[in-house]
Design a protein around this motif. Structure first.
Motif, PDB file in Angstrom:
ATOM      1  N   ARG A 202       0.861  -1.187   0.000  1.00 26.53           N
ATOM      2  CA  ARG A 202       0.000   0.000   0.000  1.00 26.53           C
ATOM      3  C   ARG A 202       0.897   1.237   0.000  1.00 26.53           C
ATOM      4  N   VAL A 203       0.871   1.961  -1.119  1.00 26.90           N
ATOM      5  CA  VAL A 203       1.810   3.065  -1.346  1.00 26.90           C
ATOM      6  C   VAL A 203       1.050   4.351  -1.640  1.00 26.90           C
ATOM      7  N   ILE A 204       1.503   5.453  -1.056  1.00 22.42           N
ATOM      8  CA  ILE A 204       1.011   6.780  -1.423  1.00 22.42           C
ATOM      9  C   ILE A 204       2.154   7.525  -2.100  1.00 22.42           C
ATOM     10  N   ALA A 205       1.897   7.995  -3.316  1.00 25.35           N
ATOM     11  CA  ALA A 205       2.878   8.798  -4.050  1.00 25.35           C
ATOM     12  C   ALA A 205       2.483  10.260  -3.932  1.00 25.35           C
ATOM     13  N   ALA A 206       3.464  11.102  -3.585  1.00 25.06           N
ATOM     14  CA  ALA A 206       3.237  12.535  -3.407  1.00 25.06           C
ATOM     15  C   ALA A 206       3.945  13.300  -4.523  1.00 25.06           C
ATOM     16  N   HIS A 207       3.173  13.769  -5.484  1.00 22.09           N
ATOM     17  CA  HIS A 207       3.705  14.595  -6.572  1.00 22.09           C
ATOM     18  C   HIS A 207       3.619  16.045  -6.105  1.00 22.09           C
ATOM     19  N   LEU A 208       4.745  16.550  -5.598  1.00 23.26           N
ATOM     20  CA  LEU A 208       4.767  17.883  -5.002  1.00 23.26           C
ATOM     21  C   LEU A 208       5.609  18.819  -5.860  1.00 23.26           C
ATOM     22  N   GLY A 209       4.941  19.698  -6.564  1.00 25.76           N
ATOM     23  CA  GLY A 209       5.612  20.699  -7.383  1.00 25.76           C
ATOM     24  C   GLY A 209       4.761  21.948  -7.411  1.00 25.76           C
ATOM     25  N   ASN A 210       4.864  22.730  -8.484  1.00 29.11           N
ATOM     26  CA  ASN A 210       3.988  23.889  -8.612  1.00 29.11           C
ATOM     27  C   ASN A 210       2.538  23.438  -8.655  1.00 29.11           C
ATOM     28  N   GLY A 211       2.308  22.287  -9.294  1.00 34.86           N
ATOM     29  CA  GLY A 211       1.059  21.563  -9.157  1.00 34.86           C
ATOM     30  C   GLY A 211       1.330  20.418  -8.204  1.00 34.86           C
ATOM     31  N   ALA A 212       0.370  20.072  -7.356  1.00 34.86           N
ATOM     32  CA  ALA A 212       0.635  19.054  -6.338  1.00 34.86           C
ATOM     33  C   ALA A 212      -0.585  18.172  -6.143  1.00 34.86           C
ATOM     34  N   SER A 213      -0.327  16.880  -5.960  1.00 36.61           N
ATOM     35  CA  SER A 213      -1.400  15.938  -5.678  1.00 36.61           C
ATOM     36  C   SER A 213      -0.821  14.701  -5.023  1.00 36.61           C
ATOM     37  N   VAL A 276      -1.000  33.035  -0.117  1.00 33.02           N
ATOM     38  CA  VAL A 276      -0.816  33.095   1.336  1.00 33.02           C
ATOM     39  C   VAL A 276       0.419  33.911   1.704  1.00 33.02           C
ATOM     40  N   SER A 277       1.494  33.738   0.936  1.00 29.21           N
ATOM     41  CA  SER A 277       2.735  34.457   1.251  1.00 29.21           C
ATOM     42  C   SER A 277       2.709  35.899   0.775  1.00 29.21           C
ATOM     43  N   GLY A 278       1.961  36.151  -0.309  1.00 28.74           N
ATOM     44  CA  GLY A 278       2.002  37.475  -0.931  1.00 28.74           C
ATOM     45  C   GLY A 278       3.350  37.764  -1.552  1.00 28.74           C
ATOM     46  N   LEU A 279       4.158  36.727  -1.707  1.00 25.71           N
ATOM     47  CA  LEU A 279       5.549  36.910  -2.141  1.00 25.71           C
ATOM     48  C   LEU A 279       5.890  36.112  -3.385  1.00 25.71           C
ATOM     49  N   SER A 280       5.665  34.795  -3.356  1.00 21.62           N
ATOM     50  CA  SER A 280       6.116  33.946  -4.449  1.00 21.62           C
ATOM     51  C   SER A 280       5.388  32.607  -4.415  1.00 21.62           C
ATOM     52  N   SER A 281       5.315  31.976  -5.581  1.00 16.68           N
ATOM     53  CA  SER A 281       4.795  30.608  -5.677  1.00 16.68           C
ATOM     54  C   SER A 281       5.918  29.583  -5.607  1.00 16.68           C
ATOM     55  N   ASP A 282       7.161  30.050  -5.543  1.00 13.40           N
ATOM     56  CA  ASP A 282       8.342  29.176  -5.562  1.00 13.40           C
ATOM     57  C   ASP A 282       8.768  28.863  -4.132  1.00 13.40           C
ATOM     58  N   MET A 283       8.767  27.592  -3.791  1.00 11.63           N
ATOM     59  CA  MET A 283       9.117  27.184  -2.433  1.00 11.63           C
ATOM     60  C   MET A 283      10.533  27.621  -2.063  1.00 11.63           C
ATOM     61  N   ARG A 284      11.445  27.639  -3.020  1.00 15.36           N
ATOM     62  CA  ARG A 284      12.824  28.059  -2.733  1.00 15.36           C
ATOM     63  C   ARG A 284      12.882  29.517  -2.294  1.00 15.36           C
ATOM     64  N   THR A 285      12.096  30.365  -2.933  1.00 17.66           N
ATOM     65  CA  THR A 285      12.043  31.776  -2.553  1.00 17.66           C
ATOM     66  C   THR A 285      11.472  31.933  -1.152  1.00 17.66           C
ATOM     67  N   LEU A 286      10.455  31.144  -0.840  1.00 17.49           N
ATOM     68  CA  LEU A 286       9.830  31.227   0.484  1.00 17.49           C
ATOM     69  C   LEU A 286      10.782  30.750   1.576  1.00 17.49           C
ATOM     70  N   HIS A 287      11.543  29.691   1.312  1.00 18.76           N
ATOM     71  CA  HIS A 287      12.542  29.225   2.288  1.00 18.76           C
ATOM     72  C   HIS A 287      13.564  30.326   2.582  1.00 18.76           C
ATOM     73  N   ALA A 288      13.915  31.090   1.566  1.00 17.52           N
ATOM     74  CA  ALA A 288      14.961  32.110   1.716  1.00 17.52           C
ATOM     75  C   ALA A 288      14.457  33.391   2.351  1.00 17.52           C
TER      76      ALA A 288
END
Length: 398
Positions: A202-213, A276-288
């Motif tokens: 029983r496996v759950i695959a997480a496709h996490l990118g700009n689109g995520a599911s 939510v951030s009002g800043l960026s859709s890029d996770m790398r930018t949000l981390h920084a």
């Protein structure tokens, strides 16, 4: 020698890959991406060894059309392949509706059916089909094959596809379809090759990118998934809201006065991490960023990913494996660690060092759940489908 081109055309980018086809099978030759279409397009391509073989930038604000960029890309592909003949083009088409469970050769009739599905995938389908039309004009003799992101999910049970609406709407196509199917098909194949015993688990695959599911799989077959009627559903994404109380949409229209098109733009292009951030859709930018809004966007993304992963476990009757894939899933150890920490109650624990270096297996030895990082390769899936569809019986294309 023969060759196949794969294309994934989006609103602001075009991903592409070139494959050589011989009696020995398919071999990746080169691939890359044109990004920031509409603002300052830039192209980068790499060969099979990962070396950059082409870089090109267009001036900022240069309104170059997808069609013109595809023409330039096609001309480069012909040069790159030399005397190898391009025999077909495979396209990622996001929505195939309830009808298409397998790739199809594109003709006028199919285009008409797929155009009718544009309202269900307004962010992707128009650009997928525009690329088809552009290449029909450019190379009308070449077969073009549509590979559907919804096809992998055709195995969903009747219960998993139904929405809690009057039955008449389901009969009109208002149902759950599921997306990212080409990615999940690749993950299922990789698990089959690397760990056939776990594939039966029983496996759950997480496709996490700009689109995520997320996709819950048993024996490599889809049991449930988080995206439903459209690719707007499920997880919080880069610019998409993910699942919402439907009353929010009613409130936006009836109380705040937003028109339907304004709501569509809000939910598809201005929400998610960006909203939510009002800043960026890029996770790398949000981390920084030190902004508290950036931290809150990350926190919400993790919370929703863990929450919806947990919600899929009952459909599987338990959990044996978790797979991370796509841009964030493959490259962001912080997000993976935080999601896994929220799922520690399942008996899941990470190997911190393995997770930091994006190893193939990142779970600790004592973990009850095997956690993997598997790079997705939708282009390879498309290329193999193209070969299966157009290869004449008994032919090796030589």
């Amino acid at each position: 020698m023969k060759a196949i081109v794969t294309l994934n055309a989006g609103s602001s980018s075009i991903k592409f890959a070139l494959y050589e086809l011989s009696a020995d099978g398919l071999r990746f030759d080169a691939g890359g991406k044109i990004e920031e279409i509409g603002t300052a397009p830039r192209l980068r391509a790499r060969n099979a060894q990962g070396d950059v073989i082409l870089q090109r930038n267009w001036p900022q604000g240069n309104a170059i059309s997808h069609e013109h960029l595809l023409e330039d890309l096609f001309a480069w592909a012909a040069t790159q392949l030399g005397d190898r003949e391009i025999i077909a083009i495979g396209h990622r088409v996001v929505h195939g509706g309830a009808e298409f469970a397998a790739p199809r050769r594109i003709d006028d009739a199919l285009l008409e059916v797929l155009e009718a599905l544009i309202p269900l995938a307004p962010l992707h389908q128009p650009h997928n089909l525009a690329a088809v039309r552009a290449l029909r004009a450019l190379a009308p003799h070449l077969p073009q094959i549509a590979c559907f992101d919804t096809a992998f999910h055709h195995e969903l049970s009747a219960l998993a596809t139904r929405l809690p609406l009057p039955r008449a709407f389901h009969d009109k196509g208002v149902r759950r379809y599921g997306f990212h199917g080409l990615s999940y098909e690749h993950i299922a194949g990789q698990l089959r090759a690397a760990d056939p015993e776990r594939l039966g688990g029983r496996v759950i695959a997480a496709h996490l990118g700009n689109g995520a599911s997320l996709c819950a799989m048993r024996e490599g077959r889809n049991i449930d998934t988080t995206m439903g009627f459209t690719a707007l559903d499920g997880l919080m994404m880069g610019t998409r809201s993910g699942a919402l109380d439907p009353g929010v949409v009613l409130h936006l229209q009836m109380q705040l006065g937003l028109a339907a098109q304004e709501v569509e733009t809000l939910l598809y292009k201005k929400s998610g991490l960006l909203g939510v951030s009002g800043l960026s859709s890029d996770m790398r930018t949000l981390h920084a960023s030190d902004a508290p809004e950036a931290a809150e966007a990350i926190d919400l993304f993790v919370r929703q990913a863990a929450r919806q992963t947990a919600a899929l476990i009952p459909a599987l009757g338990g959990l044996d494996g978790l797979v991370f894939t796509a841009g964030i899933g493959e490259n962001d150890p912080v997000i993976r660690a935080r999601i896994c920490e929220s799922l520690s109650w399942t008996g899941l624990s990470l190997d911190t060092e393995a997770n930091q270096r994006n190893a193939n297996v990142i779970s600790a030895k004592q973990s009850r759940i095997l956690v993997r990082v598997i790079p997705t390769d939708e282009e390879a899936v498309i290329a193999h489908h193209v070969v299966q569809l157009i290869r004449p019986t008994g032919s090796n294309f030589q």
